[in-house]
Design an enzyme around this catalytic site. Structure first.
Site, PDB file in Angstrom:
ATOM      1  N   ASP A  73     -22.423 -22.926 -21.850  1.00  0.00           N
ATOM      2  CA  ASP A  73     -23.622 -23.728 -21.282  1.00  0.00           C
ATOM      3  C   ASP A  73     -23.096 -24.240 -19.516  1.00  0.00           C
ATOM      4  O   ASP A  73     -22.182 -25.224 -19.668  1.00  0.00           O
ATOM      5  CB  ASP A  73     -23.809 -24.813 -21.741  1.00  0.00           C
ATOM      6  CG  ASP A  73     -24.717 -25.838 -21.559  1.00  0.00           C
ATOM      7  OD1 ASP A  73     -26.543 -24.735 -21.219  1.00  0.00           O
ATOM      8  OD2 ASP A  73     -25.538 -26.962 -21.347  1.00  0.00           O
ATOM      9  N   THR A 106     -29.087 -23.270 -16.230  1.00  0.00           N
ATOM     10  CA  THR A 106     -27.935 -23.733 -15.865  1.00  0.00           C
ATOM     11  C   THR A 106     -27.220 -23.327 -14.897  1.00  0.00           C
ATOM     12  O   THR A 106     -26.647 -23.195 -13.802  1.00  0.00           O
ATOM     13  CB  THR A 106     -27.638 -24.934 -16.619  1.00  0.00           C
ATOM     14  OG1 THR A 106     -26.911 -24.020 -17.572  1.00  0.00           O
ATOM     15  CG2 THR A 106     -28.195 -26.369 -16.806  1.00  0.00           C
ATOM     16  N   THR A 107     -26.356 -22.030 -15.760  1.00  0.00           N
ATOM     17  CA  THR A 107     -25.563 -21.891 -14.786  1.00  0.00           C
ATOM     18  C   THR A 107     -25.966 -20.038 -13.978  1.00  0.00           C
ATOM     19  O   THR A 107     -26.011 -20.305 -12.513  1.00  0.00           O
ATOM     20  CB  THR A 107     -25.046 -20.320 -15.652  1.00  0.00           C
ATOM     21  OG1 THR A 107     -24.038 -21.214 -17.087  1.00  0.00           O
ATOM     22  CG2 THR A 107     -23.652 -19.712 -15.124  1.00  0.00           C
ATOM     23  N   ASP A 404     -30.914 -26.175 -25.547  1.00  0.00           N
ATOM     24  CA  ASP A 404     -31.750 -24.502 -24.471  1.00  0.00           C
ATOM     25  C   ASP A 404     -33.212 -23.751 -25.212  1.00  0.00           C
ATOM     26  O   ASP A 404     -33.833 -23.510 -24.781  1.00  0.00           O
ATOM     27  CB  ASP A 404     -30.320 -23.913 -24.348  1.00  0.00           C
ATOM     28  CG  ASP A 404     -29.762 -24.645 -23.405  1.00  0.00           C
ATOM     29  OD1 ASP A 404     -30.015 -25.626 -22.368  1.00  0.00           O
ATOM     30  OD2 ASP A 404     -28.492 -23.785 -22.943  1.00  0.00           O
TER      31      ASP A 404
END
Length: 542
Positions: A73, A106-107, A404
């Protein structure tokens, strides 16, 4: 800059460097400062780039006290990284912004920002001013967002048929540790959102969804509880384990006699005085128990604890009780059962009681851990996701995965449009941006083309992490998108035999993807405008 200096030691034996000609050293400014910033951002982006996609690799992080976290994550990786460079900290904040607003991607947002800065570095070397690059990126972003709107599909939310939502949740969970229970976790997330969503306002109150984890089981044992789960048990082992048609007295006052508000001490000098004090305490305990029973309650939920004497009295009076229930749990129980939190026994009445269909005690594991489940609540909107795992690390990663998925389903409730993943939408946007650059006569066309190249970094990383030839795979997919005019073609990361993401049901929310592109572009624009850093005591370099 490699500074030549002498190592010296202070009075405590700590080393420090005496730099020669220190008064002549200068801070970085201008193009050198921008390049320094770009290098720091690229370093952070390259760290998380290998975690992108369903075949992305995990990172192991060890905290100073030795606690181990294994995750892919992006927000968690960056949050736990110990970064000191100012621009690296901005990249961490970028990931947090995406996590707070959307919950997923987020990545990808950090990888995209790093790619944009990498392309900007090449433009700077060619003599293009940072402001012109930033303006070109802004124009390209608008083109990309318009293209996303054009290729999006509407996924109408049907409460009776949630298959569409489950498919989107499965895409989010595809890169997580819970892939062995892929569909089960997607169904749990969708079920939780459907239970608490307000479809009139098109919003979801996350306060009504509690995620609880307990180690010592299998991931497959995870479940959605239509009620409240608290990590407590009955205060006495002989109290009933199941209470049907429960009427809950929710108390924030302690089960103990009132203490005299005086500074003078009380001396007990005889056995008679001690017995009087003992009888007084017993009468007060009995009075409190009677007040609870007279209200019609058959279960007491207490925020504070009580001693063995009070516990024995509660058992004698057949009034089950739960003690040491935390503040957030107390509030959630009150919301779910429709009860009122009572601060004094004298204020307790039947209309302030909470109502539940059943309260039962769960027992599991070799250690016989016990938890209480409150189901059939008056307000059925409060739900609990109960996660199991073999150890703490698995449980914590499962919590991040479910968070998520919950965020993505919430975004679909707000805006039901989706785009297709696997790098398909990034390639489609890149093609659109390159076409717009060809139509632009100004110097910004170079920045727009660079923006198009940066967008292709995401499908490149997906192909690379899946063991495919990145350049060849990307070239083939881009050519197919152009020739077939099909924006749904992406990288076949799982080798399913087709690169049509619509057929594979690889879906991402339109709101999440637009936010990703907007946030990355805004941060890059801001970094390109920083040409000087004046931190206390900072020398040239970083």
């Amino acid at each position: 800059m490699a500074a030549v200096g002498t190592v010296a030691f202070d009075e405590y034996g700590r080393p420090f460097i005496i730099v020669r000609d220190q008064e002549q050293k200068s801070r970085l400014s201008g193009k050198d400062a921008i390049k320094s910033h770009i290098l720091a951002a690229k370093t952070v982006a390259n760290i998380v780039r290998t975690s992108l996609g369903p075949n992305g690799l995990d990172k192991m992080m060890v905290s100073p006290d030795g606690e181990v976290t294994v995750t892919n994550d992006g927000a968690t990786i960056l949050d736990q990284m110990d970064v000191s460079h100012q621009i690296a900290k901005l990249m961490v904040e970028l990931s947090k912004s995406q996590d707070n607003e959307i919950g997923d991607g987020t990545t990808g947002v950090v990888v995209l920002a790093g790619a944009l800065l990498e392309q900007a570095e090449e433009l700077l070397d060619r003599g293009i001013h940072p402001i012109r690059i930033a303006d070109g990126y802004e124009s390209a972003m608008r083109v990309a967002l318009e293209r996303l709107d054009a290729i999006s599909d509407d996924f109408p939310i049907d409460q009776a048929n949630t298959e569409n939502l489950i498919q989107v949740a499965m895409t989010t969970l595809g890169s997580k540790i819970v892939t062995k229970c892929h569909r089960q976790f997607a169904e749990i997330a969708v079920g939780a959102i459907m239970s608490v969503a307000d479809f009139d306002r098109k919003d979801v109150d996350f306060e009504l969804i509690k995620v609880e984890g307990k180690q010592g089981g299998r991931l497959e044992d995870s479940q959605l509880i239509k009620g409240v789960l608290i990590d407590k048990d009955m205060s006495h082992s002989q109290m009933p384990k199941t209470i049907k048609d429960a009427k809950l007295a929710i108390l924030t006052c302690p089960f103990e006699p009132p203490k005299p508000k005086t500074k003078h001490k009380l001396d007990v000098t005889s056995v008679e005085d001690y017995k009087k004090l003992q009888n007084y305490e017993k009468e007060k305990f009995q009075e409190m128990v009677n007040q609870v029973k007279d209200s019609g309650a058959n279960l007491a939920i207490c925020q504070w604890g009580f001693d063995d004497e009070a516990n024995h009295l509660l058992l004698q009076n057949e009034l089950p009780a739960v003690r040491w229930v935390g503040g957030p749990e107390i509030e959630l129980i009150a919301i779910a059962t429709g009860g009122r939190i009572v601060p004094r026994f004298s204020e307790l009445s039947s209309d302030k009681l909470g109502h539940a269909g059943i309260v039962r005690e769960l027992s599991f594991g070799t250690t016989k851990d016990r938890m209480l489940v409150i189901e059939g609540c008056k307000n059925s909107k409060a739900v609990t996701i109960f996660l199991r795992g073999g150890n703490k690390m698995i449980v914590e990663e499962a919590k991040r995965s479910v968070h998520d998925a919950l965020c993505v389903i919430r975004n679909l409730v707000r805006d039901s449009r989706v785009v297709y993943g696997g790098g398909a939408c990034e390639i489609a946007c890149s093609i659109a941006v390159n076409k717009a650059a060809d139509m632009n006569p100004s110097l910004e066309q170079y920045a727009m083309r660079a923006y198009g190249h940066a967008l292709e970094t995401v499908p490149l990383a997906l192909a690379e992490n899946s063991g495919l030839g990145p350049i060849q795979t990307l070239t083939e997919v881009r050519a197919q998108q152009v020739n077939k005019n099909n924006p749904h073609l992406g990288i076949d990361c799982l080798n399913n035999g087709t690169n049509d993401m619509k057929v594979q049901h690889v879906l991402e929310t339109l709101a999440g993807k637009k936010q990703q592109i907007s946030l990355a572009t805004q941060l890059v624009r801001m970094i390109l405008k920083i040409d000087d850093v004046r931190a206390p005591g900072q020398q040239q370099g970083f």
